[in-house]
Design a protein around this motif. Structure first.
Motif, PDB file in Angstrom:
ATOM      1  N   THR A 168       0.859  -1.174   0.000  1.00 57.51           N
ATOM      2  CA  THR A 168       0.000   0.000   0.000  1.00 57.51           C
ATOM      3  C   THR A 168       0.902   1.234   0.000  1.00 57.51           C
ATOM      4  O   THR A 168       2.040   1.176   0.466  1.00 57.51           O
ATOM      5  CB  THR A 168      -0.972   0.004   1.208  1.00 57.51           C
ATOM      6  OG1 THR A 168      -1.879   1.089   1.071  1.00 57.51           O
ATOM      7  CG2 THR A 168      -0.240   0.077   2.518  1.00 57.51           C
ATOM      8  N   SER A 169       0.393   2.343  -0.561  1.00 60.39           N
ATOM      9  CA  SER A 169       1.183   3.562  -0.674  1.00 60.39           C
ATOM     10  C   SER A 169       0.264   4.780  -0.674  1.00 60.39           C
ATOM     11  O   SER A 169      -0.675   4.854  -1.466  1.00 60.39           O
ATOM     12  CB  SER A 169       1.982   3.531  -1.986  1.00 60.39           C
ATOM     13  OG  SER A 169       2.425   4.813  -2.344  1.00 60.39           O
ATOM     14  N   GLU A 170       0.552   5.721   0.208  1.00 58.54           N
ATOM     15  CA  GLU A 170      -0.226   6.969   0.262  1.00 58.54           C
ATOM     16  C   GLU A 170       0.007   7.812  -0.997  1.00 58.54           C
ATOM     17  O   GLU A 170      -0.919   8.407  -1.525  1.00 58.54           O
ATOM     18  CB  GLU A 170       0.129   7.777   1.509  1.00 58.54           C
ATOM     19  CG  GLU A 170      -0.549   7.294   2.760  1.00 58.54           C
ATOM     20  CD  GLU A 170      -2.064   7.343   2.700  1.00 58.54           C
ATOM     21  OE1 GLU A 170      -2.637   8.381   2.311  1.00 58.54           O
ATOM     22  OE2 GLU A 170      -2.687   6.315   3.043  1.00 58.54           O
ATOM     23  N   SER A 171       1.249   7.876  -1.476  1.00 59.70           N
ATOM     24  CA  SER A 171       1.514   8.698  -2.666  1.00 59.70           C
ATOM     25  C   SER A 171       0.822   8.113  -3.893  1.00 59.70           C
ATOM     26  O   SER A 171       0.300   8.856  -4.721  1.00 59.70           O
ATOM     27  CB  SER A 171       3.017   8.872  -2.899  1.00 59.70           C
ATOM     28  OG  SER A 171       3.657   7.633  -3.034  1.00 59.70           O
ATOM     29  N   LEU A 172       0.765   6.791  -3.992  1.00 60.41           N
ATOM     30  CA  LEU A 172       0.051   6.174  -5.114  1.00 60.41           C
ATOM     31  C   LEU A 172      -1.451   6.402  -4.966  1.00 60.41           C
ATOM     32  O   LEU A 172      -2.149   6.602  -5.960  1.00 60.41           O
ATOM     33  CB  LEU A 172       0.369   4.682  -5.179  1.00 60.41           C
ATOM     34  CG  LEU A 172       0.017   3.992  -6.483  1.00 60.41           C
ATOM     35  CD1 LEU A 172       0.822   4.570  -7.639  1.00 60.41           C
ATOM     36  CD2 LEU A 172       0.271   2.505  -6.383  1.00 60.41           C
ATOM     37  N   LYS A 173      -1.920   6.397  -3.739  1.00 58.97           N
ATOM     38  CA  LYS A 173      -3.333   6.687  -3.467  1.00 58.97           C
ATOM     39  C   LYS A 173      -3.694   8.076  -3.994  1.00 58.97           C
ATOM     40  O   LYS A 173      -4.747   8.272  -4.587  1.00 58.97           O
ATOM     41  CB  LYS A 173      -3.599   6.608  -1.962  1.00 58.97           C
ATOM     42  CG  LYS A 173      -5.013   6.863  -1.556  1.00 58.97           C
ATOM     43  CD  LYS A 173      -5.147   6.733  -0.041  1.00 58.97           C
ATOM     44  CE  LYS A 173      -6.565   6.919   0.390  1.00 58.97           C
ATOM     45  NZ  LYS A 173      -6.730   6.693   1.836  1.00 58.97           N
ATOM     46  N   ASN A 174      -2.802   9.034  -3.811  1.00 57.25           N
ATOM     47  CA  ASN A 174      -3.058  10.393  -4.294  1.00 57.25           C
ATOM     48  C   ASN A 174      -3.028  10.470  -5.816  1.00 57.25           C
ATOM     49  O   ASN A 174      -3.743  11.277  -6.405  1.00 57.25           O
ATOM     50  CB  ASN A 174      -2.034  11.360  -3.703  1.00 57.25           C
ATOM     51  CG  ASN A 174      -2.184  11.507  -2.208  1.00 57.25           C
ATOM     52  OD1 ASN A 174      -3.265  11.339  -1.665  1.00 57.25           O
ATOM     53  ND2 ASN A 174      -1.098  11.779  -1.525  1.00 57.25           N
ATOM     54  N   VAL A 175      -2.219   9.652  -6.453  1.00 54.19           N
ATOM     55  CA  VAL A 175      -2.125   9.665  -7.914  1.00 54.19           C
ATOM     56  C   VAL A 175      -3.363   9.019  -8.542  1.00 54.19           C
ATOM     57  O   VAL A 175      -3.902   9.519  -9.517  1.00 54.19           O
ATOM     58  CB  VAL A 175      -0.845   8.934  -8.383  1.00 54.19           C
ATOM     59  CG1 VAL A 175      -0.852   8.727  -9.887  1.00 54.19           C
ATOM     60  CG2 VAL A 175       0.390   9.714  -7.968  1.00 54.19           C
ATOM     61  N   PHE A 176      -3.794   7.894  -7.987  1.00 54.63           N
ATOM     62  CA  PHE A 176      -4.925   7.137  -8.536  1.00 54.63           C
ATOM     63  C   PHE A 176      -6.096   7.134  -7.563  1.00 54.63           C
ATOM     64  O   PHE A 176      -6.637   6.082  -7.248  1.00 54.63           O
ATOM     65  CB  PHE A 176      -4.510   5.692  -8.826  1.00 54.63           C
ATOM     66  CG  PHE A 176      -3.530   5.538  -9.943  1.00 54.63           C
ATOM     67  CD1 PHE A 176      -3.873   5.881 -11.237  1.00 54.63           C
ATOM     68  CD2 PHE A 176      -2.266   5.046  -9.708  1.00 54.63           C
ATOM     69  CE1 PHE A 176      -2.978   5.721 -12.276  1.00 54.63           C
ATOM     70  CE2 PHE A 176      -1.358   4.883 -10.737  1.00 54.63           C
ATOM     71  CZ  PHE A 176      -1.716   5.219 -12.033  1.00 54.63           C
ATOM     72  N   ASP A 177      -6.510   8.290  -7.088  1.00 62.17           N
ATOM     73  CA  ASP A 177      -7.539   8.349  -6.059  1.00 62.17           C
ATOM     74  C   ASP A 177      -8.904   7.838  -6.496  1.00 62.17           C
ATOM     75  O   ASP A 177      -9.717   7.470  -5.675  1.00 62.17           O
ATOM     76  CB  ASP A 177      -7.656   9.753  -5.472  1.00 62.17           C
ATOM     77  CG  ASP A 177      -8.020  10.791  -6.513  1.00 62.17           C
ATOM     78  OD1 ASP A 177      -7.972  10.498  -7.718  1.00 62.17           O
ATOM     79  OD2 ASP A 177      -8.349  11.921  -6.115  1.00 62.17           O
ATOM     80  N   ASP A 178      -9.170   7.763  -7.797  1.00 64.02           N
ATOM     81  CA  ASP A 178     -10.479   7.302  -8.248  1.00 64.02           C
ATOM     82  C   ASP A 178     -10.382   6.175  -9.267  1.00 64.02           C
ATOM     83  O   ASP A 178     -11.332   5.875  -9.963  1.00 64.02           O
ATOM     84  CB  ASP A 178     -11.272   8.464  -8.832  1.00 64.02           C
ATOM     85  CG  ASP A 178     -10.580   9.070 -10.051  1.00 64.02           C
ATOM     86  OD1 ASP A 178      -9.406   8.728 -10.327  1.00 64.02           O
ATOM     87  OD2 ASP A 178     -11.214   9.884 -10.733  1.00 64.02           O
ATOM     88  N   LEU A 179      -9.259   5.507  -9.345  1.00 63.99           N
ATOM     89  CA  LEU A 179      -9.052   4.506 -10.386  1.00 63.99           C
ATOM     90  C   LEU A 179      -9.868   3.239 -10.180  1.00 63.99           C
ATOM     91  O   LEU A 179     -10.480   2.736 -11.109  1.00 63.99           O
ATOM     92  CB  LEU A 179      -7.558   4.152 -10.478  1.00 63.99           C
ATOM     93  CG  LEU A 179      -7.167   3.076 -11.477  1.00 63.99           C
ATOM     94  CD1 LEU A 179      -7.559   3.477 -12.883  1.00 63.99           C
ATOM     95  CD2 LEU A 179      -5.677   2.822 -11.420  1.00 63.99           C
TER      96      LEU A 179
END
Length: 182
Positions: free
Chosen positions: A138-149
């Motif tokens: 899991t990754s917070e920065s990836l969450k911000n990049v793909f927040d609605d994927l």
């Protein structure tokens, strides 16, 4: 008097026109600069999941693929893109001169292309193929990049897959979203 009034009107008109033109030209340049800065934000050490094609080109050189499935370094590095950001990444280990990659060497390569803030959740072998190892992150920065994927799935999840053939690692990949089942 008419001549001075005419000169004044022309001067004011030119001044207003210049001021308006400056505003029109400056605003898009500033917005473009902001967009460019957002576009090249890199969340991995060397260009990987969540990064843009521009980041890949800066780190790996020219793309011999296309904008959806890129290819770098003689097809060794193959990122896939969704809405301009890498949502998958493949290392084709068999495309290198190096033989017999160890798990540690493969994981060291993968650390370069997963987000800096990645946290391992669990590790297991895929039930239908014991030659494929799955590592969930899991990754917070990836969450911000793909927040609605991947709605309704929780964003920020990704997995690394290590593929073996006859106990030799042949490829490794990383993918945004849920991993294959245990």
């Amino acid at each position: 008097m008419k001549k001075i009034l005419l000169i004044s009107i022309v001067s004011l008109s030119l001044l207003c026109l210049t001021a308006c033109t400056d505003k029109i030209e400056t605003q898009p340049k500033e917005e473009q600069k902001e967009n460019d800065e957002k576009e090249v934000t890199q969340i991995t050490p060397e260009g990987g999941l969540g990064d843009t094609l521009k980041v890949f080109e800066q780190n790996y050189g020219p793309n011999s693929g296309n904008n959806d499935l890129a290819s770098f370094k003689n097809d060794y590095i193959q990122p896939g893109f969704w809405e301009g950001k890498a949502n998958s990444f493949y290392f084709m280990l068999i495309r290198t001169d190096k033989a017999n990659w160890t798990k540690e060497q493969v994981l060291n390569e993968m650390k370069k292309v997963i987000p800096n803030d990645a946290v391992k959740v669990k590790e297991y072998f895929y039930r239908d193929n014991p030659q494929m190892e799955v590592i969930e992150y899991t990754s917070e920065s990836l969450k911000n990049v793909f927040d609605d994927l991947y709605e309704p799935e929780e964003p920020g999840n990704f997995n690394v897959l290590l593929y073996k053939e006859e106990d030799i690692f042949i490829s490794a990949s990383a993918h945004v979203g849920k991993p294959p089942e245990e």
